[in-house]
Design a protein around this motif. Structure first.
Motif, PDB file in Angstrom:
ATOM      1  N   VAL A 127       0.839  -1.191   0.000  1.00 57.14           N
ATOM      2  CA  VAL A 127       0.000   0.000   0.000  1.00 57.14           C
ATOM      3  C   VAL A 127       0.876   1.245   0.000  1.00 57.14           C
ATOM      4  N   ASN A 129       0.936   4.860   1.320  1.00 56.81           N
ATOM      5  CA  ASN A 129       0.214   5.657   2.304  1.00 56.81           C
ATOM      6  C   ASN A 129       0.239   7.143   1.934  1.00 56.81           C
ATOM      7  N   GLY A 130      -0.309   7.969   2.795  1.00 58.45           N
ATOM      8  CA  GLY A 130      -0.402   9.395   2.520  1.00 58.45           C
ATOM      9  C   GLY A 130       0.924  10.124   2.552  1.00 58.45           C
ATOM     10  N   LYS A 131       1.979   9.437   2.994  1.00 56.56           N
ATOM     11  CA  LYS A 131       3.317  10.028   3.009  1.00 56.56           C
ATOM     12  C   LYS A 131       4.112   9.638   1.769  1.00 56.56           C
ATOM     13  N   LEU A 154      -6.799  -3.324   5.942  1.00 54.55           N
ATOM     14  CA  LEU A 154      -7.107  -2.599   4.702  1.00 54.55           C
ATOM     15  C   LEU A 154      -8.462  -2.996   4.126  1.00 54.55           C
ATOM     16  N   SER A 157     -11.495  -0.549   4.303  1.00 57.03           N
ATOM     17  CA  SER A 157     -10.978   0.773   4.691  1.00 57.03           C
ATOM     18  C   SER A 157     -11.337   1.858   3.681  1.00 57.03           C
ATOM     19  N   LEU A 161      -6.723   4.508   4.230  1.00 59.89           N
ATOM     20  CA  LEU A 161      -5.423   4.233   4.839  1.00 59.89           C
ATOM     21  C   LEU A 161      -4.309   4.207   3.805  1.00 59.89           C
ATOM     22  N   GLY A 162      -4.684   4.268   2.536  1.00 57.03           N
ATOM     23  CA  GLY A 162      -3.688   4.256   1.488  1.00 57.03           C
ATOM     24  C   GLY A 162      -4.193   3.568   0.240  1.00 57.03           C
ATOM     25  N   LYS A 377      -6.234   6.748  11.026  1.00 57.79           N
ATOM     26  CA  LYS A 377      -6.163   7.443   9.738  1.00 57.79           C
ATOM     27  C   LYS A 377      -5.002   8.436   9.711  1.00 57.79           C
ATOM     28  N   GLN A 379      -2.173   8.243  11.194  1.00 60.40           N
ATOM     29  CA  GLN A 379      -0.899   7.556  11.056  1.00 60.40           C
ATOM     30  C   GLN A 379      -0.612   7.198   9.594  1.00 60.40           C
ATOM     31  N   PHE A 380      -1.644   6.848   8.862  1.00 59.01           N
ATOM     32  CA  PHE A 380      -1.468   6.452   7.466  1.00 59.01           C
ATOM     33  C   PHE A 380      -1.588   7.636   6.503  1.00 59.01           C
ATOM     34  N   ASP A 381      -2.409   8.589   6.848  1.00 58.40           N
ATOM     35  CA  ASP A 381      -2.699   9.714   5.953  1.00 58.40           C
ATOM     36  C   ASP A 381      -2.787  11.006   6.763  1.00 58.40           C
TER      37      ASP A 381
END
Length: 391
Positions: A127, A129-131, A154, A157, A161-162, A377, A379-381
């Protein structure tokens, strides 16, 4: 990996990083067959269909690894050639359904109560992610997880989360024996009692559905039960279960296999007659309740709402206008479950605002659950740009 696929992955990463930088929401989208679901659709579309293909398939190991944009129909066809399948029968809701969308939506078909959900068959996933990090979770075998199993998180989701790029899934052989019993004249209360009674016995139960069929002549109650497993087990169950249904004064028959397959598919894809809205103001509600929950009496203006009961009693579909949201949700909560506005009314769909959703698509989480979800959320995005507001 071919240069074109590597370029596609880089494009996904660049788009996500740019969205994070600018705060412009992204709408992660495969075939778009489930766009009608969820609270809202926001942001520029990031189409995943270019990243497709089966990465590996080991029939002897019962595992397949697939890229996110691969058509679900193509994967099911490849499995069928080896006598295997996704036993949870994921609904497509359209010709363009993809594997990534299947996992992100987390929806399962008629056999869910007996075989498990999409989540139960996810072994691993990759996946973005938002980073912009391309993360790997799980693997391609059952016992490969140390710590929290993020790959299964996931499932359901909705991409928040990505962007799921690849997923490894457990598959199973097609059962050698199958039969569908049609029980005419069994009331909903009787059907619920029977299915819970049978559920405590060593019977090859796979799927069930109850409906009051208004298209029949005369209109009457029908209870359908699908059996799957060893041929001897299915044959023995037919005899036992038929006798118990007949003892209620109902009529039992065995549905033709081809017709049964088509009907169960229509059930999962919501193309049965029941899923045609009674009026332009009616919405389709999904009530998730314990299997042992009694018959639900939901009324609007004094009239009982039409219902379709499946998953051995755990999933109840009913038609009611958005204005009846309070009554519907109270009935679900009283039974120990919750209600979701699954499809808006025809009248609402004709307006730009999709006004039915103002009643709320999902039953609100309690404060603790909401805090956990929000922190997860973040943490992932961290920027909150991936499918915001969808779930």
């Amino acid at each position: 990996m071919p240069d074109t696929l590597q370029h596609t992955l880089q494009h996904f990463t660049d788009r996500i990083l740019e969205a994070t930088k600018t705060g412009q929401p992204l709408r992660l989208r495969g075939g778009g067959t489930k766009d009608f679901l969820g609270q809202s659709l926001q942001g520029e579309v990031l189409d995943t269909t270019a990243y497709s293909g089966i990465l590996s398939y080991e029939p002897s190991e019962l595992v397949i690894t697939v890229r996110c944009g691969t058509p679900l129909a193509d994967v099911e066809a490849a499995l069928a050639q080896k006598g295997q399948c996704f036993p949870f029968e994921p609904p497509h809701f359209g010709a363009g359904a993809t594997i990534g969308g299947m996992v992100a939506a987390g929806l399962s078909g008629p056999a869910r109560a007996s075989v498990g959900t999409v989540r139960d068959f996810v072994l691993g996933a990759r996946v973005i992610n938002g980073k912009g990090e391309h993360l790997t979770f799980g693997g391609q075998v059952m016992k490969n997880v140390a710590g929290y199993d993020v790959s299964r998180l996931l499932a359901g989701s909705w991409g928040q989360l990505g962007l799921i790029t690849e997923v490894s899934l457990k598959v199973l052989p097609v059962a050698p024996g199958e039969a569908t019993l049609v029980c005419a004249g069994v009331s909903q209360a009787q059907a619920l009692k029977l299915i819970n009674q049978w559920g405590g016995q060593p019977l090859p139960l796979n799927a069930s559905a109850w409906v009051h069929d208004t298209t029949a002549s005369p209109a009457q109650d029908y209870f359908f039960v699908r059996l799957r497993g060893a041929v001897a087990a299915v044959d023995a169950a037919i005899v036992k279960m038929s006798a118990e249904v007949k003892a209620l004064g109902a009529h039992v028959s065995i549905l033709d296999q081809a017709q049964a397959a088509a009907d169960w598919q229509a059930s999962g894809e919501q193309t049965l007659d029941f899923f045609k809205a009674p009026t332009e103001q009616d919405c389709l509600w999904r009530l998730s309740v314990p299997q042992t929950a009694p018959e639900l009496d939901v009324r609007v203006n004094g009239a009982a709402c039409a219902q379709y009961v499946e998953w051995h009693g755990a999933q109840r579909w009913l038609w009611a206008p958005a204005s009846a949201a309070t009554q519907v949700r109270e009935a679900a909560v009283k039974a120990g479950g919750h209600a979701t506005l699954f499809r808006t009314s025809a009248a609402s769909q004709q307006t730009l605002g999709d006004v039915d959703k103002q009643a709320g698509v999902y039953t609100p989480l309690n404060a603790v659950q909401q805090r956990i979800q929000n922190e997860l959320k973040k943490q992932f995005d961290p920027a909150g740009v991936l499918n915001p507001g969808r779930a």
